[in-house]
Write a protein that holds these residues in place. Structure first.
Motif, PDB file in Angstrom:
ATOM      1  N   SER A 268       0.487  -1.322   0.190  1.00 38.76           N
ATOM      2  CA  SER A 268       0.128   0.064   0.055  1.00 38.76           C
ATOM      3  C   SER A 268       0.912   1.102  -0.011  1.00 38.76           C
ATOM      4  O   SER A 268       2.095   1.225   0.013  1.00 38.76           O
ATOM      5  N   ALA A 269       0.295   2.431  -0.016  1.00 40.14           N
ATOM      6  CA  ALA A 269       0.978   3.721  -0.311  1.00 40.14           C
ATOM      7  C   ALA A 269       1.431   4.216   1.095  1.00 40.14           C
ATOM      8  O   ALA A 269       0.708   4.104   2.102  1.00 40.14           O
ATOM      9  N   CYS A 334     -16.345   1.697  -1.427  1.00 38.77           N
ATOM     10  CA  CYS A 334     -15.004   1.365  -1.566  1.00 38.77           C
ATOM     11  C   CYS A 334     -14.773   0.568  -2.780  1.00 38.77           C
ATOM     12  O   CYS A 334     -13.657   0.812  -3.487  1.00 38.77           O
ATOM     13  N   CYS A 337     -12.890   1.446  -5.985  1.00 41.34           N
ATOM     14  CA  CYS A 337     -11.487   1.690  -6.179  1.00 41.34           C
ATOM     15  C   CYS A 337     -10.917   0.369  -5.728  1.00 41.34           C
ATOM     16  O   CYS A 337      -9.892  -0.394  -6.274  1.00 41.34           O
ATOM     17  N   HIS A 338     -11.430  -0.557  -4.906  1.00 37.83           N
ATOM     18  CA  HIS A 338     -10.693  -1.634  -4.311  1.00 37.83           C
ATOM     19  C   HIS A 338     -11.300  -2.857  -4.881  1.00 37.83           C
ATOM     20  O   HIS A 338     -10.975  -3.938  -4.369  1.00 37.83           O
ATOM     21  N   ARG A 349      -2.795  -1.634  -9.248  1.00 37.71           N
ATOM     22  CA  ARG A 349      -2.534  -1.113  -7.853  1.00 37.71           C
ATOM     23  C   ARG A 349      -2.774  -2.245  -6.939  1.00 37.71           C
ATOM     24  O   ARG A 349      -3.525  -3.344  -7.243  1.00 37.71           O
ATOM     25  N   ALA A 355      -2.306  -4.956   1.938  1.00 34.51           N
ATOM     26  CA  ALA A 355      -1.894  -3.571   2.606  1.00 34.51           C
ATOM     27  C   ALA A 355      -1.564  -4.045   3.903  1.00 34.51           C
ATOM     28  O   ALA A 355      -2.133  -4.732   4.823  1.00 34.51           O
ATOM     29  N   ASP A 357      -1.306  -2.259   6.543  1.00 36.55           N
ATOM     30  CA  ASP A 357      -2.118  -1.645   7.726  1.00 36.55           C
ATOM     31  C   ASP A 357      -3.260  -2.535   8.186  1.00 36.55           C
ATOM     32  O   ASP A 357      -3.748  -2.578   9.161  1.00 36.55           O
ATOM     33  N   MET A 384      -7.055   8.675  -2.238  1.00 34.81           N
ATOM     34  CA  MET A 384      -8.148   8.107  -1.433  1.00 34.81           C
ATOM     35  C   MET A 384      -8.616   9.165  -0.671  1.00 34.81           C
ATOM     36  O   MET A 384      -8.226   9.653   0.032  1.00 34.81           O
TER      37      MET A 384
HETATM   38  C1  HEC Z   1     -11.224   6.921  -4.818  1.00 38.93           C
HETATM   39  C2  HEC Z   1     -10.429   5.655  -4.726  1.00 38.93           C
HETATM   40  C3  HEC Z   1     -10.722   4.973  -3.534  1.00 38.93           C
HETATM   41  C4  HEC Z   1     -11.715   4.846  -2.583  1.00 38.93           C
HETATM   42  C5  HEC Z   1     -13.280   5.203  -3.047  1.00 38.93           C
HETATM   43  C6  HEC Z   1     -11.340   4.000  -1.431  1.00 38.93           C
HETATM   44  N1  HEC Z   1     -10.000   3.979  -1.361  1.00 38.93           N
HETATM   45 FE1  HEC Z   1      -8.896   2.913  -0.183  1.00 38.93          FE
HETATM   46  N2  HEC Z   1      -7.261   3.334  -0.979  1.00 38.93           N
HETATM   47  C7  HEC Z   1      -7.168   4.039  -2.328  1.00 38.93           C
HETATM   48  C8  HEC Z   1      -5.807   3.830  -2.648  1.00 38.93           C
HETATM   49  C9  HEC Z   1      -5.216   4.802  -4.042  1.00 38.93           C
HETATM   50  C10 HEC Z   1      -5.023   3.421  -1.683  1.00 38.93           C
HETATM   51  C11 HEC Z   1      -3.621   3.092  -1.550  1.00 38.93           C
HETATM   52  C12 HEC Z   1      -3.267   1.622  -2.335  1.00 38.93           C
HETATM   53  C13 HEC Z   1      -1.864   1.968  -3.088  1.00 38.93           C
HETATM   54  O1  HEC Z   1      -1.986   2.413  -4.259  1.00 38.93           O
HETATM   55  O2  HEC Z   1      -0.901   1.664  -2.663  1.00 38.93           O
HETATM   56  C14 HEC Z   1      -6.056   2.957  -0.740  1.00 38.93           C
HETATM   57  C15 HEC Z   1      -5.707   2.301   0.346  1.00 38.93           C
HETATM   58  C16 HEC Z   1      -6.363   1.737   1.516  1.00 38.93           C
HETATM   59  C17 HEC Z   1      -6.020   1.077   2.460  1.00 38.93           C
HETATM   60  C18 HEC Z   1      -4.840   0.245   2.862  1.00 38.93           C
HETATM   61  C19 HEC Z   1      -4.047   1.521   3.593  1.00 38.93           C
HETATM   62  C20 HEC Z   1      -2.589   0.977   3.813  1.00 38.93           C
HETATM   63  O3  HEC Z   1      -1.501   1.944   3.480  1.00 38.93           O
HETATM   64  O4  HEC Z   1      -2.256  -0.224   3.737  1.00 38.93           O
HETATM   65  C21 HEC Z   1      -7.193   0.542   3.119  1.00 38.93           C
HETATM   66  C22 HEC Z   1      -7.479  -0.336   4.328  1.00 38.93           C
HETATM   67  C23 HEC Z   1      -8.360   1.094   2.383  1.00 38.93           C
HETATM   68  N3  HEC Z   1      -7.745   1.813   1.308  1.00 38.93           N
HETATM   69  C24 HEC Z   1      -9.804   1.205   2.615  1.00 38.93           C
HETATM   70  C25 HEC Z   1     -10.616   1.579   2.077  1.00 38.93           C
HETATM   71  C26 HEC Z   1     -12.126   1.367   2.544  1.00 38.93           C
HETATM   72  C27 HEC Z   1     -12.530   0.552   3.568  1.00 38.93           C
HETATM   73  C28 HEC Z   1     -12.677   2.246   1.628  1.00 38.93           C
HETATM   74  C29 HEC Z   1     -14.203   2.551   1.631  1.00 38.93           C
HETATM   75  C30 HEC Z   1     -14.733   3.194   2.681  1.00 38.93           C
HETATM   76  C31 HEC Z   1     -11.889   2.835   0.687  1.00 38.93           C
HETATM   77  N4  HEC Z   1     -10.549   2.314   0.948  1.00 38.93           N
HETATM   78  C32 HEC Z   1     -12.317   3.659  -0.430  1.00 38.93           C
HETATM   79  C33 HEC Z   1      -8.254   4.253  -3.271  1.00 38.93           C
HETATM   80  C34 HEC Z   1      -9.652   4.710  -2.589  1.00 38.93           C
END
Ligand code: HEC
Ligand code: HEC
Ligand code: HEC
Length: 429
Positions: A268-269, A334, A337-338, A349, A355, A357, A384
């Motif tokens: 993850s980022a 979520c 994107c996920h 990605r 992740a 986290d 995000m």
């Molecule tokens: C607009 C796109 C987007 C949406 C909507 C989104 N995410 Fe993410 N999320 C990302 C991105 C981009 C990353 C980073 C991943 C990477 O590229 O390394 C991320 C990372 C995460 C991580 C990991 C963080 C880490 O550093 O380990 C978690 C947990 C997570 N998202 C949960 C969620 C959840 C739960 C939701 C809904 C409530 C959500 N995300 C909605 C784009 C999004």
């Protein structure tokens, strides 16, 4: 009581000890002032030296701590909260009144290696001299040349606001006696030149242990627990040794990508305080970043082979059975994107099952990711949104419990509701 000879002897011994003790204490506490010099002219510094200094200053994150939000670079006054109160970084532009314009390179090197200001006062270890002390003088001279050729800015840092008693700087001499190990870097002859370069940067200028090593109650890094994981600005800085939750899937290549760009396809980022660190490293030359990656990889994998692909885990039906509402919420909020077929996943990605986290023992960083979102360290990159205003604490906790159950094989987190509420409160303070 009759004063016997014996008592007298003891009394004398005790007072000698006290006087000697005071002598030693004064000797340790006292540091002389180093005389002011006229500000050196910009042309007195070699251009190549300045350019090298710029890269090295980048590794040292000087700009991160010494620039206030929207402030002039290196002019200081950024507030740095510590468990002991708030410190303000100094102005390190070459302004003569409020910056380091009158500092000789000797005074600068002493500040960086021994934590002593030009006037002889002890500096707080928020300036990471625990690490900078291992940096070679030539590198420090290059940073000095870089700083002295910046634009001077007139700006006085506010007074530090520390807990009563801790504002007394001579106390720091005692702290240093306990925690400052002033040793020069010693290359390990049985390791490669690249590994040694990485260790030199990590232990010294890059001060990675400043966040990734646990600290004792006096704020010193715990001896013998280097890289066992620490805290920074409300986030956990994960362990960088074999106990890292994703150690099995990190390798030198993925570490290089993560450090250089702030994210990696199989991980993850950098969303929290690691973001600015990665942003700095993105401007460092590839060879040095690779050296750092090689060294960190060796810490994560003292013996084993590294770089196994993280297994893709998706226990959707079990997770949905335990958290039916979160399953719906995840779909809505979520999965754009996920989800498996989301453009982001298709474009390589990382999936949430990689992740760190979600795998960590402590939910803190996962909570922070949802509350604060992720903004790319540079101009473009992973984004995000923050869900802080969109979802209640209950929904956030339910979603995280669901994500943990769905994308990892780890035990459920305990007391998630409470963690979400606590961390939200901390962030608002
Ligand atoms: C607009 C796109 C987007 C949406 C909507 C989104 N995410 Fe993410 N999320 C990302 C991105 C981009 C990353 C980073 C991943 C990477 O590229 O390394 C991320 C990372 C995460 C991580 C990991 C963080 C880490 O550093 O380990 C978690 C947990 C997570 N998202 C949960 C969620 C959840 C739960 C939701 C809904 C409530 C959500 N995300 C909605 C784009 C999004
Ligand atoms: C983690 C934050 C942090 C980083 C990174 C950092 N500093 Fe500092 N620095 C501080 C703080 C806070 C002080 C003030 C300490 C005090 O008041 O005792 C300080 C003080 C100084 C001083 C003493 C100035 C004076 O007027 O007494 C110098 C010089 C300095 N830093 C240079 C640097 C350089 C060069 C770098 C990068 C290689 C750097 N710092 C990186 C936080 C930081
Ligand atoms: C200012 C504190 C700070 C400094 C300095 C710092 N880190 Fe970090 N690091 C963090 C935090 C906090 C995280 C957790 C995620 C985040 O912030 O995005 C992290 C995450 C990481 C990760 C990802 C670990 C994982 O499994 O997800 C790696 C690798 C890493 N850091 C390496 C380094 C290296 C190498 C250095 C030195 C060049 C360094 N860090 C310096 C605070 C720091």
């Amino acid at each position: 009581m009759k004063f016997s000879k014996r008592h007298f002897a003891i009394g004398l011994a005790a007072s000698v000890a006290v006087v000697a003790g005071l002598g030693i204490a004064t000797w340790i506490v006292y540091e002389p002032e180093i005389p002011k010099i006229p500000r050196p002219s910009v042309s007195s510094f070699d251009r190549a030296l300045v350019a090298r200094g710029e890269q090295l200053a980048t590794v040292g994150d000087c700009i991160v701590c010494h620039t206030a939000p929207n402030g002039s670079p290196f002019a200081g006054t950024r507030a740095l909260p510590t468990p002991f109160g708030t410190l303000y970084s100094n102005n390190i532009t070459p302004d003569e009144e409020t910056g380091i314009g009158n500092w000789s390179s000797t005074a600068f090197i002493r500040a960086m290696k021994q934590g002593v200001g030009r006037d002889g006062s002890h500096l707080y270890p928020a300036l990471p001299y625990e690490h900078f002390t291992h940096v070679g003088d030539d590198d420090l001279k290059a940073i000095y040349a870089f700083l002295m050729t910046r634009q001077p800015v007139l700006l006085q840092a506010p007074e530090n606001q520390l807990l009563p008693g801790l504002g007394f700087r001579p106390l720091l001499a005692g702290w240093k006696l306990l925690f400052l190990k002033q040793t020069e870097f010693e290359p390990q002859p049985n390791e490669s030149a690249e590994w040694n370069r990485g260790k030199y940067l990590v232990d010294g200028l890059a001060h990675c242990g400043g966040c990734h090593t646990p600290r004792n109650i006096a704020g010193g890094e715990e001896g013998g627990r280097e890289f066992a994981g620490g805290v920074a600005e409300g986030w956990n800085a994960p362990a960088l040794d074999e106990t890292n939750p994703s150690a099995a899937s990190w390798n030198a290549d993925s570490l290089f990508a993560y450090l250089k760009t702030g994210s990696d396809r199989s991980h993850s980022a950098a969303g929290g305080p690691m973001g600015p660190v990665a942003e700095g490293l993105s401007r460092l030359n590839d060879a040095d970043v690779r050296a750092i990656a090689v060294y960190v990889d060796s810490r994560m994998h003292p013996a084993a082979v590294s770089g196994a692909q993280a297994p893709v885990i998706d226990n959707r039906s079990t997770a949905a059975a335990g958290h039916p509402q979160a399953d719906l919420l995840f779909d809505g909020a979520c999965s754009g994107c996920h989800g498996e077929r989301a453009p982001m996943s298709v474009n390589g990605r990382p999936l949430l099952s990689s992740a760190s986290d979600l795998k960590a023992d402590d939910p803190r960083n996962a909570v922070q990711t949802l509350l604060q979102g992720i903004s790319p360290p540079g101009e473009k990159g992973a984004y995000m949104p923050s869900f802080s205003n969109m979802l209640t604490d209950k929904q956030l906790a339910d979603l995280l419990a669901y994500a943990r159950a769905r994308f990892t094989d780890e035990q459920p987190w305990k007391d998630l509701d409470e963690s979400v509420a606590d961390i939200r409160k901390e962030n608002d303070e």
